[in-house]
Design a protein around this motif. Structure first.
Motif, mmCIF file in Angstrom:
data_model
loop_
_atom_site.group_PDB
_atom_site.id
_atom_site.type_symbol
_atom_site.label_atom_id
_atom_site.label_comp_id
_atom_site.label_asym_id
_atom_site.label_seq_id
_atom_site.Cartn_x
_atom_site.Cartn_y
_atom_site.Cartn_z
ATOM 1 N N GLU A 267 16.362 30.364 -40.610
ATOM 2 C CA GLU A 267 15.825 30.634 -39.273
ATOM 3 C C GLU A 267 15.883 29.390 -38.398
ATOM 4 O OE1 GLU A 267 11.950 32.096 -40.117
ATOM 5 O OE2 GLU A 267 12.617 34.171 -40.441
ATOM 6 N N GLN A 268 15.502 28.243 -38.950
ATOM 7 C CA GLN A 268 15.524 27.002 -38.173
ATOM 8 C C GLN A 268 16.955 26.583 -37.855
ATOM 9 O OE1 GLN A 268 12.963 25.508 -36.767
ATOM 10 N NE2 GLN A 268 11.637 27.094 -37.631
ATOM 11 N N ALA A 269 17.859 26.818 -38.781
ATOM 12 C CA ALA A 269 19.265 26.500 -38.529
ATOM 13 C C ALA A 269 19.807 27.337 -37.386
ATOM 14 C CB ALA A 269 20.089 26.741 -39.798
ATOM 15 N N LEU A 270 19.537 28.626 -37.395
ATOM 16 C CA LEU A 270 20.018 29.499 -36.324
ATOM 17 C C LEU A 270 19.404 29.112 -34.986
ATOM 18 C CD1 LEU A 270 19.985 32.946 -38.152
ATOM 19 C CD2 LEU A 270 21.973 31.559 -37.555
ATOM 20 N N ARG A 271 18.143 28.706 -34.989
ATOM 21 C CA ARG A 271 17.494 28.282 -33.742
ATOM 22 C C ARG A 271 18.182 27.032 -33.191
ATOM 23 N NH1 ARG A 271 14.067 24.462 -32.355
ATOM 24 N NH2 ARG A 271 13.654 23.823 -34.516
ATOM 25 N N LEU A 272 18.440 26.067 -34.061
ATOM 26 C CA LEU A 272 19.077 24.831 -33.608
ATOM 27 C C LEU A 272 20.521 25.080 -33.164
ATOM 28 C CD1 LEU A 272 17.710 22.353 -36.295
ATOM 29 C CD2 LEU A 272 17.168 22.361 -33.847
ATOM 30 N N PHE A 273 21.234 25.934 -33.865
ATOM 31 C CA PHE A 273 22.603 26.261 -33.466
ATOM 32 C C PHE A 273 22.616 26.874 -32.067
ATOM 33 C CE2 PHE A 273 23.696 27.058 -38.211
ATOM 34 C CZ PHE A 273 23.827 25.695 -38.417
ATOM 35 N N ALA B 118 16.981 20.373 -41.904
ATOM 36 C CA ALA B 118 15.983 20.101 -42.938
ATOM 37 C C ALA B 118 14.670 19.656 -42.316
ATOM 38 C CB ALA B 118 16.515 19.034 -43.903
ATOM 39 N N GLU B 119 14.750 18.779 -41.319
ATOM 40 C CA GLU B 119 13.529 18.310 -40.658
ATOM 41 C C GLU B 119 12.791 19.460 -39.976
ATOM 42 O OE1 GLU B 119 12.103 15.023 -37.284
ATOM 43 O OE2 GLU B 119 14.223 15.292 -37.752
ATOM 44 N N ALA B 120 13.535 20.327 -39.297
ATOM 45 C CA ALA B 120 12.910 21.458 -38.607
ATOM 46 C C ALA B 120 12.267 22.424 -39.604
ATOM 47 C CB ALA B 120 13.945 22.190 -37.766
ATOM 48 N N ALA B 121 12.875 22.571 -40.776
ATOM 49 C CA ALA B 121 12.344 23.480 -41.798
ATOM 50 C C ALA B 121 11.295 22.801 -42.677
ATOM 51 C CB ALA B 121 13.481 23.993 -42.673
ATOM 52 N N GLU B 122 11.067 21.504 -42.429
ATOM 53 C CA GLU B 122 10.078 20.725 -43.191
ATOM 54 C C GLU B 122 10.425 20.662 -44.673
ATOM 55 O OE1 GLU B 122 6.200 22.261 -42.267
ATOM 56 O OE2 GLU B 122 6.221 21.457 -40.227
ATOM 57 N N VAL B 123 11.720 20.420 -44.929
ATOM 58 C CA VAL B 123 12.184 20.192 -46.297
ATOM 59 C C VAL B 123 13.090 18.972 -46.273
ATOM 60 C CG1 VAL B 123 12.079 22.648 -46.892
ATOM 61 C CG2 VAL B 123 14.228 21.670 -46.042
ATOM 62 N N SER B 124 13.421 18.465 -47.438
ATOM 63 C CA SER B 124 14.347 17.339 -47.527
ATOM 64 C C SER B 124 15.785 17.845 -47.488
ATOM 65 C CB SER B 124 14.114 16.572 -48.834
ATOM 66 O OG SER B 124 14.464 17.388 -49.942
ATOM 67 N N PRO B 125 16.729 16.972 -47.100
ATOM 68 C CA PRO B 125 18.137 17.383 -47.144
ATOM 69 C C PRO B 125 18.568 17.849 -48.536
ATOM 70 C CG PRO B 125 17.912 15.422 -45.814
ATOM 71 C CD PRO B 125 16.562 15.653 -46.442
ATOM 72 N N SER B 126 18.041 17.209 -49.581
ATOM 73 C CA SER B 126 18.403 17.628 -50.937
ATOM 74 C C SER B 126 17.909 19.044 -51.225
ATOM 75 C CB SER B 126 17.834 16.656 -51.967
ATOM 76 O OG SER B 126 16.416 16.613 -51.905
ATOM 77 N N THR B 127 16.741 19.394 -50.671
ATOM 78 C CA THR B 127 16.244 20.764 -50.826
ATOM 79 C C THR B 127 17.148 21.737 -50.081
ATOM 80 O OG1 THR B 127 13.951 20.046 -51.102
ATOM 81 C CG2 THR B 127 14.299 22.322 -50.371
ATOM 82 N N PHE B 128 17.582 21.361 -48.883
ATOM 83 C CA PHE B 128 18.521 22.200 -48.144
ATOM 84 C C PHE B 128 19.729 22.525 -49.017
ATOM 85 C CE2 PHE B 128 22.416 22.738 -45.818
ATOM 86 C CZ PHE B 128 22.093 23.569 -44.753
ATOM 87 N N PHE B 129 20.298 21.492 -49.664
ATOM 88 C CA PHE B 129 21.523 21.697 -50.435
ATOM 89 C C PHE B 129 21.271 22.478 -51.724
ATOM 90 C CE2 PHE B 129 22.989 17.907 -47.950
ATOM 91 C CZ PHE B 129 24.028 18.562 -47.303
ATOM 92 N N ARG B 130 20.031 22.549 -52.175
ATOM 93 C CA ARG B 130 19.736 23.403 -53.330
ATOM 94 C C ARG B 130 19.836 24.875 -52.956
ATOM 95 N NH1 ARG B 130 15.580 19.701 -54.821
ATOM 96 N NH2 ARG B 130 13.951 21.083 -54.008
#
Length: 210
Positions: free
Chosen positions: A35-41, A55-67
């Motif tokens: 959802e945050q990715a689509l909003r930023l796009f 990742a920052e907008a979703a309040e997770v780390s980049p490593s969590t994003f890639f999981r």
């Protein structure tokens, strides 16, 4: 070492509840990232948006994003709809012709989505059409979907999933669905997607009359 039966008996309701809670949290995190990715796009463009920003907008780390999403492209092209579609197809009566069963399964699957979920699908489809890198990944996803549907149809009919008859049927289904998706995007979602898809599959079921 415990036998499977022993392990089953010792699996407590609380253990199953913890597993269920963990799965719900994972699903929520995945949904939030997308959802945050689509909003930023939508706000700043696909190419200008970084994984770090998502990742920052979703309040997770980049490593969590890639999981959850191996690449930035995957946050657009991946979804959880295939299991829903397969469930709807398996629910179709055994004697129903495969094309009729597929049409009913697609209609039921998309009608089960709420307006908010369909808005997300529309946003993702727009991106997939307009961004070259995403178009390539979308084509890959289509081949995977064809394989999945061919396997399901072959299982229903007792056929080889690689047979020309099965592959041609599934390919035709995907072929008539693409113009329906393009129309949906061009209309900015004005005509409901389930209506457009059902109409397209209805033409195919009727022999594509002009």
């Amino acid at each position: 070492m415990s036998s499977p039966q022993r392990a089953d008996r010792t699996s407590s309701p609380s253990d199953r509840a913890v597993t269920s809670l963990r799965e719900r949290k994972k699903a929520k995190t995945r949904r939030t990232i997308q959802e945050q990715a689509l909003r930023l796009f939508a706000e700043q463009g696909y190419d200008a948006t970084t994984v770090e920003q998502i990742a920052e907008a979703a309040e997770v780390s980049p490593s969590t994003f890639f999981r959850y999403f191996p690449t930035k492209e995957d946050v657009v092209t991946q979804d959880d709809y295939d299991p829903i579609l397969m469930e709807m197809l398996k629910a179709q009566p055994a004697g129903r012709p495969p094309l009729t069963a597929l049409r009913a399964a697609f209609r039921t699957a998309f009608e089960s989505m709420g307006a908010e979920e369909l808005d997300k699908v529309l946003a993702r489809t727009k991106l997939a059409i307009s961004v070259p890198a995403l178009r390539a990944r979308t084509v890959e996803g289509m081949f995977a979907t064809i394989d999945m549907l061919a396997g399901a149809v072959a299982e229903r009919e007792g056929r080889d999933p690689h047979s020309p008859a099965v592959r041609t049927l599934v390919g035709a289904v995907m072929g008539v669905m693409l113009p329906a998706l393009f129309t949906w995007v061009e209309q900015d979602g004005r005509t409901p997607l389930p209506v457009l898809l059902d109409e397209a599959l209805g033409y195919l079921e009727a022999g594509l009359p002009i």
